[in-house]
Design an enzyme around this catalytic site. Structure first.
Site, PDB file in Angstrom:
ATOM      1  N   GLU A   1      11.906 -10.352  -5.194  1.00 27.86           N
ATOM      2  CA  GLU A   1      12.726 -11.581  -5.778  1.00 27.86           C
ATOM      3  C   GLU A   1      12.672 -11.046  -6.967  1.00 27.86           C
ATOM      4  OE1 GLU A   1      12.255 -15.408  -4.618  1.00 27.86           O
ATOM      5  OE2 GLU A   1      12.746 -15.022  -2.447  1.00 27.86           O
TER       6      GLU A   1
ATOM      7  N   SER B   1       5.359  -8.163  -7.328  1.00 24.96           N
ATOM      8  CA  SER B   1       3.691  -7.919  -6.867  1.00 24.96           C
ATOM      9  C   SER B   1       3.331  -9.402  -6.376  1.00 24.96           C
ATOM     10  CB  SER B   1       2.798  -7.543  -8.020  1.00 24.96           C
ATOM     11  OG  SER B   1       3.146  -6.049  -8.369  1.00 24.96           O
TER      12      SER B   1
ATOM     13  N   THR C   1      15.887  -1.623  -1.054  1.00 27.74           N
ATOM     14  CA  THR C   1      16.352  -0.263  -0.676  1.00 27.74           C
ATOM     15  C   THR C   1      17.320  -0.388   0.333  1.00 27.74           C
ATOM     16  OG1 THR C   1      14.122   0.286  -1.273  1.00 27.74           O
ATOM     17  CG2 THR C   1      15.549   1.953   0.149  1.00 27.74           C
TER      18      THR C   1
ATOM     19  N   ARG D   1       2.995   1.376   3.411  1.00 29.30           N
ATOM     20  CA  ARG D   1       2.376   2.152   2.414  1.00 29.30           C
ATOM     21  C   ARG D   1       1.768   3.681   2.915  1.00 29.30           C
ATOM     22  NH1 ARG D   1      -0.224  -3.535   0.682  1.00 29.30           N
ATOM     23  NH2 ARG D   1       1.439  -4.085  -0.632  1.00 29.30           N
TER      24      ARG D   1
ATOM     25  N   GLU E   1       6.494  -0.933  -2.695  1.00 26.46           N
ATOM     26  CA  GLU E   1       5.493  -1.207  -1.619  1.00 26.46           C
ATOM     27  C   GLU E   1       4.229  -1.438  -1.957  1.00 26.46           C
ATOM     28  OE1 GLU E   1       6.262   0.410   2.300  1.00 26.46           O
ATOM     29  OE2 GLU E   1       8.191   0.968   1.743  1.00 26.46           O
TER      30      GLU E   1
ATOM     31  N   THR F   1       2.554  -1.876  -6.118  1.00 25.77           N
ATOM     32  CA  THR F   1       2.157  -1.092  -7.360  1.00 25.77           C
ATOM     33  C   THR F   1       0.654  -0.406  -7.057  1.00 25.77           C
ATOM     34  OG1 THR F   1       1.214  -2.532  -8.535  1.00 25.77           O
ATOM     35  CG2 THR F   1       3.653  -2.372  -8.895  1.00 25.77           C
TER      36      THR F   1
ATOM     37  N   GLU G   1      -1.560  -1.036  -8.900  1.00 28.49           N
ATOM     38  CA  GLU G   1      -2.529  -1.912  -9.272  1.00 28.49           C
ATOM     39  C   GLU G   1      -2.779  -3.173  -8.115  1.00 28.49           C
ATOM     40  OE1 GLU G   1      -0.251  -0.840 -11.260  1.00 28.49           O
ATOM     41  OE2 GLU G   1      -1.026  -0.209 -12.795  1.00 28.49           O
TER      42      GLU G   1
HETATM   43  N1  CAA Z   1      -3.010  -7.046   5.144  1.00 31.78           N
HETATM   44  C1  CAA Z   1      -2.615  -8.177   5.931  1.00 31.78           C
HETATM   45  N2  CAA Z   1      -2.954  -9.405   5.675  1.00 31.78           N
HETATM   46  C2  CAA Z   1      -2.968  -9.580   4.192  1.00 31.78           C
HETATM   47  C3  CAA Z   1      -2.793  -8.326   3.120  1.00 31.78           C
HETATM   48  C4  CAA Z   1      -2.924  -7.131   4.009  1.00 31.78           C
HETATM   49  N3  CAA Z   1      -2.880  -6.191   3.147  1.00 31.78           N
HETATM   50  N4  CAA Z   1      -3.076  -8.758   2.027  1.00 31.78           N
HETATM   51  C5  CAA Z   1      -3.069 -10.326   2.012  1.00 31.78           C
HETATM   52  N5  CAA Z   1      -2.898 -10.458   3.312  1.00 31.78           N
HETATM   53  C6  CAA Z   1      -2.958 -12.017   3.780  1.00 31.78           C
HETATM   54  C7  CAA Z   1      -4.261 -12.744   3.612  1.00 31.78           C
HETATM   55  O1  CAA Z   1      -5.216 -12.386   4.583  1.00 31.78           O
HETATM   56  C8  CAA Z   1      -3.670 -14.008   3.285  1.00 31.78           C
HETATM   57  O2  CAA Z   1      -3.778 -14.558   4.658  1.00 31.78           O
HETATM   58  P1  CAA Z   1      -4.385 -16.153   5.038  1.00 31.78           P
HETATM   59  O3  CAA Z   1      -3.668 -17.097   4.042  1.00 31.78           O
HETATM   60  O4  CAA Z   1      -3.975 -16.230   6.513  1.00 31.78           O
HETATM   61  O5  CAA Z   1      -5.780 -16.010   4.891  1.00 31.78           O
HETATM   62  C9  CAA Z   1      -2.405 -14.015   2.810  1.00 31.78           C
HETATM   63  O6  CAA Z   1      -2.174 -12.766   3.205  1.00 31.78           O
HETATM   64  C10 CAA Z   1      -2.434 -14.139   1.303  1.00 31.78           C
HETATM   65  O7  CAA Z   1      -3.209 -13.385   0.673  1.00 31.78           O
HETATM   66  P2  CAA Z   1      -3.759 -13.617  -0.539  1.00 31.78           P
HETATM   67  O8  CAA Z   1      -4.500 -15.213  -0.517  1.00 31.78           O
HETATM   68  O9  CAA Z   1      -4.859 -12.445  -0.974  1.00 31.78           O
HETATM   69  O10 CAA Z   1      -2.751 -13.577  -1.574  1.00 31.78           O
HETATM   70  P3  CAA Z   1      -2.780 -13.126  -2.993  1.00 31.78           P
HETATM   71  O11 CAA Z   1      -1.428 -13.816  -3.731  1.00 31.78           O
HETATM   72  O12 CAA Z   1      -3.863 -13.327  -3.800  1.00 31.78           O
HETATM   73  O13 CAA Z   1      -2.249 -11.442  -2.885  1.00 31.78           O
HETATM   74  C11 CAA Z   1      -0.944  -9.648  -2.659  1.00 31.78           C
HETATM   75  C12 CAA Z   1      -1.172 -11.083  -2.238  1.00 31.78           C
HETATM   76  C13 CAA Z   1      -1.877  -8.819  -1.759  1.00 31.78           C
HETATM   77  C14 CAA Z   1      -0.843  -9.228  -4.097  1.00 31.78           C
HETATM   78  C15 CAA Z   1       0.563  -9.490  -2.067  1.00 31.78           C
HETATM   79  O14 CAA Z   1       1.270 -10.476  -2.775  1.00 31.78           O
HETATM   80  C16 CAA Z   1       0.923  -8.095  -2.376  1.00 31.78           C
HETATM   81  O15 CAA Z   1       0.693  -7.321  -1.192  1.00 31.78           O
HETATM   82  N6  CAA Z   1       1.871  -8.046  -3.143  1.00 31.78           N
HETATM   83  C17 CAA Z   1       2.445  -6.666  -3.368  1.00 31.78           C
HETATM   84  C18 CAA Z   1       3.950  -6.866  -2.588  1.00 31.78           C
HETATM   85  C19 CAA Z   1       4.722  -5.480  -2.103  1.00 31.78           C
HETATM   86  O16 CAA Z   1       4.002  -4.766  -1.802  1.00 31.78           O
HETATM   87  N7  CAA Z   1       6.011  -5.545  -2.245  1.00 31.78           N
HETATM   88  C20 CAA Z   1       6.513  -4.476  -1.778  1.00 31.78           C
HETATM   89  C21 CAA Z   1       8.178  -4.766  -1.580  1.00 31.78           C
HETATM   90  S1  CAA Z   1       9.040  -3.657  -0.330  1.00 31.78           S
HETATM   91  C22 CAA Z   1       9.356  -2.587  -0.964  1.00 31.78           C
HETATM   92  O17 CAA Z   1       9.068  -2.062  -2.283  1.00 31.78           O
HETATM   93  C23 CAA Z   1      10.286  -1.559  -0.251  1.00 31.78           C
HETATM   94  C24 CAA Z   1      10.907  -0.566  -0.813  1.00 31.78           C
HETATM   95  O18 CAA Z   1      11.752  -0.646  -1.701  1.00 31.78           O
HETATM   96  C25 CAA Z   1      10.763   0.871  -0.510  1.00 31.78           C
END
Ligand code: CAA
Length: 379
Positions: free
Chosen positions: A127, A132, A158, A243, A363, A365, A367
């Site tokens: 959004e 991130s 995408t 990823r 998918e 960054t 970071e």
């Molecule tokens: N696998 C499984 N579960 C996961 C996970 C993973 N890799 N990462 C986090 N979780 C779970 C955690 O276990 C937690 O679960 P519970 O609440 O049940 O314990 C929950 O998700 C929340 O996690 P955090 O408390 O760690 O949350 P956070 O805000 O500190 O961090 C984050 C979350 C890892 C940063 C996450 O927001 C993230 O991955 N962000 C990146 C988003 C992303 O990749 N977007 C891509 C968009 S799609 C795209 O790009 C498609 C395209 O165009 C090609």
């Protein structure tokens, strides 16, 4: 430990290589310049079974393993990363989660046409203020009788205007934070659902990236996947596999740029001999080949772990982090080896260099990958 590809893997590699050379290569420069979506090419990829490779044949998929998928992604990305991201999103972000978590009725109605390539999917998580920080979803869906009312905006999607079927993440209960996020299947054409203009991008210019707008869109309850509040877990698990696909794309971009550079270095002469005979170029090629091979091992291992049913979140983050850096480094060096020719479109490597950058962004960054990796280490 076996490093050899199986016969089936080699057949997939050959089919993908032929398709990339015969169908993607001829118009790839023009599609990039004109930002033209590869409509016919994607249709053919569906017919060849590239759009639902890992889906069970009973849902019209190819029934192949993840290693086959990354091999195909690598080959297509050597030539056309705009086409390969369409394939990656459809396979790993859309079909995979649906097969694992959707109801039988949802699979029958939505997964089958997606896996066979008759329809195209999109994954709408990001959004304007939740890239991130994906937990900060502002899009919301509230239950009213037998349907949800969906409102909000998604960004950088995408296949945004080309998809038929969208997985949309929305808050169904703000008080629960990320545990109040749910995921819905939304169809193109539903009242109140519109797509923004196509983004004018640095790379993967032929792919279709748009925003999505939802204004009081009625989504039937039966289109929610899993329980209310399951959406964020669903997104994270899906992205763990996604990823691997993007890591394979980055690997392919690097390998493609390298192959162009090797071929060019044997043809181009300076100071009375092919530039491949100069140590300055030889050392570049040696570095490129070594890092590509290291990236390939990480990507294939992540895919293999997924196929074994082992935890692969850590491995997929490592593969994407490393392969995307290699894609940047190698494509820049490929341009350098081509000299002035590398700076013009005809020689392909400038496009691959521009395409490489996105693999460090979407998918998750680089970071974010480091967050995932370090949490895995310290868990
Ligand atoms: N696998 C499984 N579960 C996961 C996970 C993973 N890799 N990462 C986090 N979780 C779970 C955690 O276990 C937690 O679960 P519970 O609440 O049940 O314990 C929950 O998700 C929340 O996690 P955090 O408390 O760690 O949350 P956070 O805000 O500190 O961090 C984050 C979350 C890892 C940063 C996450 O927001 C993230 O991955 N962000 C990146 C988003 C992303 O990749 N977007 C891509 C968009 S799609 C795209 O790009 C498609 C395209 O165009 C090609």
């Amino acid at each position: 430990m076996h490093f050899e590809l199986t016969e089936e893997h080699r057949a997939v590699q050959e089919a993908a290589r032929d398709f990339a050379k015969n169908d993607l290569l001829p118009g790839v420069i023009e599609r990039d310049i004109e930002c033209r979506f590869p409509v016919d090419e994607i249709k053919k990829m569906g017919e060849l079974g590239f759009m639902g490779m890992m889906v069970d044949p009973k849902y019209s998929g190819g029934g192949m393993d993840t290693v086959s998928y990354v091999i195909a992604m690598e080959e297509l990305s050597k030539i056309d990363a705009s086409a390969s991201v369409v394939m990656s999103v459809n396979n790993s972000l859309v079909c995979w989660g649906m097969e694992k978590y959707a109801s039988e009725a949802q699979k029958e109605k939505y997964l089958k046409p997606l896996a066979s390539g008759q329809k195209l999917g999109a994954f709408a998580l990001s959004e304007p203020e939740a890239g991130s920080d994906a937990t900060s979803q502002k899009t919301e869906a509230y239950l009213e009788g037998d349907h949800y009312v969906l409102n909000g905006t998604k960004n950088w999607i995408t296949n945004g205007s080309k998809a038929d079927t969208y997985l949309v993440f929305a808050q169904t209960d703000h008080s629960k934070g990320h545990k109040g996020i749910s995921v819905f299947i939304v169809e193109k054409g539903w009242e109140g659902f519109s797509q923004g203009h196509k983004e004018d991008k640095l790379g993967i210019r032929a792919s279709d990236t748009t925003s999505l707008m939802f204004t009081d869109v009625k989504v039937p309850v039966e289109n929610r996947i899993g329980e209310e509040g399951f959406g964020f877990k669903y997104a994270m698990e899906t992205l763990n596999g996604g990823r691997i696909g993007i890591a394979a794309q980055a690997l392919g971009i690097a390998a493609g740029a390298y192959e162009f550079a090797v071929a060019y270095s044997k043809e181009r002469k300076t100071f009375g001999k092919p530039i491949s005979q100069h140590q300055a170029i030889q050392f570049k090629l040696a570095d490129m080949a070594t890092t590509i091979e290291a990236a390939r091992l990480l990507v294939y291992k992540a895919a293999w772990l997924k196929d074994q049913g082992e935890d692969y979140s850590h491995a997929s983050a490592m593969a994407k982090l490393y392969a995307s850096q290699v894609a940047m480094d190698v494509s820049i060096e490929a341009v350098q080896i081509h000299g002035g020719y590398g700076y013009v479109r005809e020689y392909h490597v400038e496009r691959l260099m521009r395409d490489a950058k996105i693999t460090q962004i979407y998918e998750g960054t680089s970071e974010i990958q480091k967050i995932v990796i370090s949490r895995g280490i310290l868990r």
